[in-house]
Design a protein around this motif. Structure first.
Motif, mmCIF file in Angstrom:
data_model
loop_
_atom_site.group_PDB
_atom_site.id
_atom_site.type_symbol
_atom_site.label_atom_id
_atom_site.label_comp_id
_atom_site.label_asym_id
_atom_site.label_seq_id
_atom_site.Cartn_x
_atom_site.Cartn_y
_atom_site.Cartn_z
ATOM 1 N N GLN A 93 0.877 -1.503 -0.154
ATOM 2 C CA GLN A 93 -0.048 0.058 0.329
ATOM 3 C C GLN A 93 1.166 1.020 0.209
ATOM 4 O O GLN A 93 0.567 2.396 -0.695
ATOM 5 N N ALA A 94 1.540 1.428 0.689
ATOM 6 C CA ALA A 94 2.723 1.829 0.527
ATOM 7 C C ALA A 94 3.533 2.584 -0.472
ATOM 8 O O ALA A 94 3.835 3.890 -0.507
ATOM 9 N N ARG A 95 4.012 1.818 -0.865
ATOM 10 C CA ARG A 95 4.287 1.423 -2.241
ATOM 11 C C ARG A 95 3.802 1.751 -3.479
ATOM 12 O O ARG A 95 4.102 2.791 -4.275
ATOM 13 N N CYS A 96 2.861 1.842 -3.028
ATOM 14 C CA CYS A 96 1.110 2.019 -4.228
ATOM 15 C C CYS A 96 1.623 4.073 -4.266
ATOM 16 O O CYS A 96 1.589 4.336 -4.642
ATOM 17 N N GLN A 97 1.022 3.973 -2.706
ATOM 18 C CA GLN A 97 0.482 5.633 -3.032
ATOM 19 C C GLN A 97 2.663 6.205 -2.869
ATOM 20 O O GLN A 97 2.120 7.937 -3.609
ATOM 21 N N ASP A 98 3.657 5.609 -2.920
ATOM 22 C CA ASP A 98 4.494 6.116 -3.393
ATOM 23 C C ASP A 98 4.332 6.861 -5.092
ATOM 24 O O ASP A 98 4.633 7.692 -5.453
ATOM 25 N N ALA A 99 4.118 5.590 -5.311
ATOM 26 C CA ALA A 99 4.018 6.346 -7.060
ATOM 27 C C ALA A 99 2.639 7.430 -6.850
ATOM 28 O O ALA A 99 3.058 8.049 -8.289
ATOM 29 N N PHE A 100 1.789 7.403 -6.204
ATOM 30 C CA PHE A 100 0.356 8.108 -6.490
ATOM 31 C C PHE A 100 1.403 9.576 -6.265
ATOM 32 O O PHE A 100 1.068 10.394 -7.139
ATOM 33 N N PHE A 101 2.067 9.982 -5.014
ATOM 34 C CA PHE A 101 2.351 10.813 -5.461
ATOM 35 C C PHE A 101 3.637 11.746 -6.150
ATOM 36 O O PHE A 101 3.588 12.293 -6.010
ATOM 37 N N THR A 129 -7.693 4.985 -4.017
ATOM 38 C CA THR A 129 -8.362 5.316 -2.993
ATOM 39 C C THR A 129 -8.247 6.963 -2.358
ATOM 40 O O THR A 129 -8.803 8.053 -2.266
ATOM 41 N N VAL A 130 -7.434 6.197 -1.005
ATOM 42 C CA VAL A 130 -7.416 6.547 -0.445
ATOM 43 C C VAL A 130 -6.185 7.495 0.183
ATOM 44 O O VAL A 130 -6.475 8.846 0.263
ATOM 45 N N ALA A 131 -5.477 8.125 -0.765
ATOM 46 C CA ALA A 131 -4.790 8.822 -1.243
ATOM 47 C C ALA A 131 -5.211 9.985 -2.573
ATOM 48 O O ALA A 131 -4.978 10.984 -1.907
ATOM 49 N N LYS A 132 -6.316 9.408 -2.784
ATOM 50 C CA LYS A 132 -7.430 10.488 -3.827
ATOM 51 C C LYS A 132 -7.953 11.234 -2.655
ATOM 52 O O LYS A 132 -8.662 12.248 -2.881
#
Length: 406
Positions: free
Chosen positions: A57-65, A329-332
């Motif tokens: 999850q954190a790796r995905c959010q890193d990509a999102f940012f 979704t949470v990052a959104k």
């Protein structure tokens, strides 16, 4: 000379008073972690340890940012996302959070993983008045705005989820006996509490509940004991690793109970495939995020955008992994909070905007599910839909259920 001493005394007293007031003023407009070009965000997760599968999850959010930064950031500021491995060990979580706040000087904490890890830092974080937002937990206590006004969960409460499961089971079999496997922490106890809410005084007569510890190697012995109760319903109120073990063991025991699992353990790739898809047929969970592998969403714009993001920014990630869809979704939702800040990123305003989300519809969430918060509502999501695994994927059934209505 006396007059000068008095003036000096008055000046010194005024300086002392200002010195006392200054920290309060700074805290009221605390811009730690924010500059003209940057916003620092911190998190801890489990890249190792018993629930390491969730570290994605954190790796995905890193990509999102990184995607957000490539498009110009937020209000002209790039996001620096710093996350550390805590191995799902609460003492390590506290060590890493101190590092984030005192050394890295992050503005706020985002989507930290785990009930026990977050419990280890919640008092410290609230004492420092740092936003502790959208935690990756399911405990009911994370909506306690009175006790912890700087902390907010995200997913529907485990207590609400287990109430829904119990209600549904009783509709199918009014005299059902219930077995509960639960992790011995706040998360697991919420699953027990939800069943108790529904059954009331009948709880002790109809329920067999057995705990396990997060450090236990297996839950096989607990499943054997629960099987002996003759229960019609099995609720696995625990984390991903142990959900997979409970599915496997229940199948091996030829236990025909209707099996409900925590939504946090509903990943096909992370839980059901390791358990054996054939063993998981008929298992029931709940959902609020769309399943990117479901053909029903093949032409859905929200899922289309998500898949394009995964392909470009996180190609090593599995786009059909529900942990990634959840993380995106949470990052959104966090982006909506930062947008509402309108360029003023004090800790106080970030928390104010996090508690002022109104009927937000995220494209990757199921139709009809909305994000709502207020200063007296720190449960952003209260709606779910039940789903059943058919051996290849989740199939949703029934209507969207509002937790407050059950």
């Amino acid at each position: 000379m006396l007059a000068m001493d008095r003036r000096a005394l008055l000046a010194g007293s005024a300086s002392s008073a200002l010195a006392l007031l200054a920290p309060r003023a700074a805290r009221a407009d605390d811009m730690t972690g924010v500059s003209a070009t940057e916003i620092k965000i911190g998190s801890t997760t489990s890249l190792s340890g018993p629930v390491s599968a969730l570290g994605v999850q954190a790796r995905c959010q890193d990509a999102f940012f990184r995607m957000i930064n490539e498009s110009g950031g937020i209000a002209g500021r790039k996001i620096t996302y710093i996350y550390y491995d805590d191995g799902f060990s609460p003492p390590k979580t506290l060590e890493q959070v101190r590092r984030l706040l005192e050394q890295d000087q992050v503005s706020f904490l985002f989507n930290m993983l785990g009930t026990a890890p977050n419990s280890a830092v919640v008092k410290y974080v609230n004492a420092k008045k740092v936003p502790h937002l959208f935690l990756s937990v399911n405990g009911d206590k994370w909506g306690n705005y009175k006790e912890n006004p700087w902390t907010m969960g995200f997913a529907p409460s485990a207590r609400i989820e287990s109430q829904i499961y119990t209600k549904y089971m009783l509709q199918q079999k009014p005299d059902a006996k219930i077995a509960i496997l639960y992790q011995n922490d706040d998360l697991g106890k919420d699953y027990v509490g939800g069943v108790r809410d529904v059954l009331g005084s009948d709880f002790d007569k109809r329920v067999t509940a057995i705990a396990h510890e997060a450090a236990d190697p297996t839950v096989d012995s607990q499943l054997v004991s629960l099987r002996a109760s003759g229960a019609d319903m099995l609720l696995s109120g625990t984390t991903a690793k142990f959900v997979a073990q409970s599915i496997r063991k229940a199948y091996d025991l030829q236990w025909k109970a209707t099996h409900f699992i925590a939504s946090g353990g509903a990943s096909i790739t992370g839980v059901l495939i390791p358990a054996g898809p054939e063993r998981a047929v008929g298992v029931i969970s709940s959902a609020y995020v769309k399943d990117a592998s479901d053909p029903a969403w093949a032409s859905d714009p929200g899922i289309g955008d998500y898949l394009a993001f995964m392909k470009k920014y996180f190609p090593d990630g599995n786009p059909h992994e529900s942990y990634n869809t959840y993380a995106y979704t949470v990052a959104k939702v966090l982006m909506q909070v930062l947008t509402q800040c309108d360029g003023h990123f004090s800790r106080e305003n970030i928390m104010k905007q996090a508690s002022n989300l109104k009927d937000m519809q995220v494209p990757t969430m199921l139709p009809g599910i909305k994000v709502n918060t207020s200063p007296t509502n720190y449960h952003p999501l209260r709606q779910v839909q039940l789903q059943r695994f058919d051996g290849t994927g989740w199939k949703r059934f029934g209507n969207i259920i509002e937790g407050a209505d059950i």
